[in-house]
Scaffold this motif. Structure first.
Motif, PDB file in Angstrom:
ATOM      1  N   PRO A 281     -48.261   6.902 -38.325  1.00  0.00           N
ATOM      2  CA  PRO A 281     -49.469   6.104 -38.051  1.00  0.00           C
ATOM      3  C   PRO A 281     -50.364   5.946 -39.277  1.00  0.00           C
ATOM      4  CG  PRO A 281     -49.693   8.305 -37.154  1.00  0.00           C
ATOM      5  CD  PRO A 281     -48.280   8.202 -37.643  1.00  0.00           C
ATOM      6  N   THR A 282     -50.044   6.640 -40.343  1.00  0.00           N
ATOM      7  CA  THR A 282     -50.876   6.506 -41.544  1.00  0.00           C
ATOM      8  C   THR A 282     -50.285   5.508 -42.538  1.00  0.00           C
ATOM      9  OG1 THR A 282     -49.739   8.338 -42.606  1.00  0.00           O
ATOM     10  CG2 THR A 282     -51.740   8.866 -41.374  1.00  0.00           C
ATOM     11  N   PHE A 283     -49.167   4.906 -42.191  1.00  0.00           N
ATOM     12  CA  PHE A 283     -48.580   3.893 -43.091  1.00  0.00           C
ATOM     13  C   PHE A 283     -49.561   2.743 -43.319  1.00  0.00           C
ATOM     14  CE2 PHE A 283     -43.763   4.531 -42.083  1.00  0.00           C
ATOM     15  CZ  PHE A 283     -43.777   5.679 -42.842  1.00  0.00           C
ATOM     16  N   GLY A 284     -49.485   2.187 -44.486  1.00  0.00           N
ATOM     17  CA  GLY A 284     -50.149   0.899 -44.723  1.00  0.00           C
ATOM     18  C   GLY A 284     -51.656   0.952 -44.780  1.00  0.00           C
ATOM     19  N   GLN A 285     -52.213   2.132 -45.039  1.00  0.00           N
ATOM     20  CA  GLN A 285     -53.673   2.155 -45.142  1.00  0.00           C
ATOM     21  C   GLN A 285     -54.110   1.390 -46.393  1.00  0.00           C
ATOM     22  OE1 GLN A 285     -54.415   6.308 -44.614  1.00  0.00           O
ATOM     23  NE2 GLN A 285     -55.266   5.990 -42.566  1.00  0.00           N
TER      24      GLN A 285
END
Lengths: 369, 253
Positions: A281-285
């Motif tokens: 869920p922390t991808f692509g910040q």
């Protein structure tokens, strides 16, 4: 353009001096030289034209200079292994930037792409965990991306929002929240083999992901330049109201670019998940900012209607090269942020200067040609 | 203009209200093929509403519009275009980011195959470029490089492109809203010549203009509107000028 010439002033009817004045203006119809033409030497026109060409080539030139400088100052930069790294690291930004370009061409912005990427990766990981199957996992990731894009487009257009900023800001939050709650805040490891290959595999030093980028770039370029719908995207960006009046389905064109942007975020999710063999869920910040920066740095106009896939690719590569080069030169991450910020300002400013120069070019043309 | 000829465009009993405002009040209007009709009137007289109704942007509350004697329900701009009516709006509706060819064909690109949905067809770019070049030559519009975007062109050239676009596709009626406003003398000349060529090609032309010199020069007939009604008709000649102006401002009643 020359309001002082009374013959064409709209208020002339109410003006008793109208006829006389315009009769005096009559000779100018024959003697063009009485317009401010003599003040324009052809040299100035060429100078403006040359500056415009330079501005258009600017991003490519800057990228070339960067590569040359970095090759000279670091022995590792120009190695095939490092260049493969740069390509792999730029692939995700490049794919997102192509989607962002489609949106920006219509004068819009998509802030949700980073979160959409994370949501698609998490959903994909969950599907793989429960059912397996490479094709199914990939399809679900792409669908998840397109679905977020569809929400963006439909709410923006049919909710009659004044600007896509707000709705995509909302889905930035919602998609990230969904990704976090579906994954309970933890990365879910394991991705099908085909995803791992696309994201992490390579032929020699050339990563598979750069072939995927090339494929995406070619398809989107053909779509934009050869297919009617692509022409309509430019038309809507150039003159939204005019497009409507000429029977172009403006609403659906707008919806479609957000769906495309979401779909491409799904493709970027495949690459990211494959590289790390996980869905997190922390991808692509902050990836949305990278993608916007890439489009603008690459030379597309932030004001819409102007730009092509090449701009998005050059911009993505430039960000990748700057990050990689500064890492190699041991420059802290904080300075990298500053440098990229400065580059964005320069890029936007050069877009503004380009607009001014084109106006100037037009004025010179009208006066002299 | 024989009485027996079927008018290219006929408006009968056109009425339109916006809330409490009566924008059009039983307006009748006829334009023959090969005729230039000037539509005159002060701001708010109803000229723009009338042409928007004719070109399908607004719908009439009452009355009818006939093209070549056939009544057409003008429900959308697309219907009007299909009926052979083209409109050049004051803001031109040009795409600054496209070249002249792209502007000519915006919304009606030549593309195939025909079994595909319109938006997914492959554009026939060479065909479009060729016929755009033909249009430009036929109407004697002088443009700089044809590949340049319209945003790079002068006001007169832009206006000429907008007029040429409309005339290329208008089989019957061309409506021009303030075609020479905001143009220099020489650029106006170019556009006026273009309008006269349209007339010579047999179009029924309606021109809204405040520039009396231009009206006198190009129009065969002038209809004056005031407060939503057609209040008079004159042959525009220099000696009629004062009469027309007084009709416009309502000086004689």
């Amino acid at each position: 353009m020359q309001p002082r010439l009374s013959g064409v002033e709209p208020m002339e009817i109410d003006d008793p001096a109208g006829p006389e004045r315009s009769e005096q203006a009559d000779p100018t119809r024959v003697h063009h030289d009485t317009e401010p033409a003599p003040a324009v030497p052809p040299g100035r026109l060429y100078a403006v034209q040359a500056a415009l060409v330079l501005l258009r080539l600017g991003p490519v030139l800057i990228l070339a200079v960067l590569v040359l400088v970095l090759s000279a100052s670091s022995p590792y930069f120009a190695t095939t292994q490092n260049l493969g790294n740069v390509l792999a690291q730029s692939a995700v930004i490049a794919i997102l930037a192509v989607g962002q370009l489609l949106v920006i061409l219509t004068r819009g912005i998509d802030l949700s792409v980073g979160s959409t990427l994370a949501l698609a990766a998490v959903v994909g990981a969950l599907v793989f965990e429960s059912r397996g199957g490479g094709v199914l996992t990939i399809c679900v990731m792409l669908l998840a991306g397109a679905a977020v894009g569809a929400v963006n487009g439909l709410v923006y257009v049919f909710g009659r929002l004044p600007h896509p900023f707000i709705i995509t800001l909302a889905t930035l939050s919602i998609a990230r929240g969904l990704a976090l709650s579906l994954s309970h805040g933890q990365p879910i490891s394991g991705m099908p083999h085909v995803v791992d290959t696309v994201g992490g595999g390579s032929i020699g030093w050339l990563p598979y992901s750069s072939f995927l980028v090339a494929f995406v770039a070619i398809v989107v370029t053909l779509f934009l330049t050869r297919v009617v719908w692509g022409r309509w995207i430019y038309a809507v960006g150039g003159n939204p109201e005019g497009a409507r009046r000429l029977g172009i389905p403006r609403s659906w064109v707008l919806v479609s670019v957000y769906v495309c942007s979401g779909l491409l975020a799904g493709i970027a999710a495949v690459v990211t998940a494959g590289r790390l063999n996980a869905g997190s869920p922390t991808f692509g910040q902050l990836a949305e900012l990278d993608s916007i920066a890439a489009v603008v740095i690459g030379g597309a106009s932030f004001l819409g209607g102007r730009g092509h896939v090449g701009h998005a690719l050059v911009g993505a590569l430039m960000i990748g090269v700057i990050r990689n080069g500064m890492n190699l030169l041991n420059i802290e991450a904080s300075r990298q942020l500053i440098v990229i910020g400065v580059v964005i300002v320069l890029a936007v400013e050069s877009d503004v200067v380009r607009g001014r120069l084109e106006e100037r070019f037009r004025a010179l043309k009208a006066a002299g040609a | 203009m024989s009485a027996a000829a079927v008018p290219g465009l006929a408006v009968r009993g056109a009425s339109k209200t916006f809330g409490a405002v009566v924008a059009l009040d039983r307006v009748d209007l006829e334009v023959q093929h090969g005729e230039v009709l000037a539509l005159l009137g002060d701001n708010g007289a109803g000229k723009s509403t009338l042409i928007k109704c004719i070109s399908g942007v607004h719908r009439l509350d009452a009355g009818s519009i006939e093209v070549d004697g056939q009544e057409v329900a003008m429900t959308s701009p697309a219907v009007a275009r299909a009926a052979g009516i083209e409109t050049v709006y004051q803001d031109l509706a040009l795409f600054d980011n496209l070249d002249p060819t792209g502007n000519f064909y915006a919304g009606r690109e030549l593309a195939g195959p025909s079994w595909m949905p319109r938006g997914l067809r492959w554009m026939r770019r060479a065909d479009m470029a060729r016929s755009a070049a033909e249009i430009v030559d036929r109407l004697q519009v002088s443009l700089p490089a044809r590949s340049a975007t319209v945003g790079m062109m002068s006001g007169g050239q832009r206006q000429a492109i907008a007029v040429a676009r409309s005339s290329a596709f208008a089989s019957k009626v061309v409506i021009l809203d303030e075609p020479t406003a905001a143009l220099g003398v020489r650029e106006s000349r170019q556009v006026l010549d273009l309008i006269m060529r349209l007339r010579d090609h047999g179009c029924a032309v309606i021109v809204i203009s405040h520039a009396m010199d231009h009206v006198i020069e190009i129009a065969d007939r002038a209809v004056v509107m005031r407060r939503g009604r057609a209040v008079g008709e004159e042959i525009p000649r220099p000696e009629n000028r004062a009469r027309i102006v007084s009709l416009i401002v309502g000086g004689d009643d």
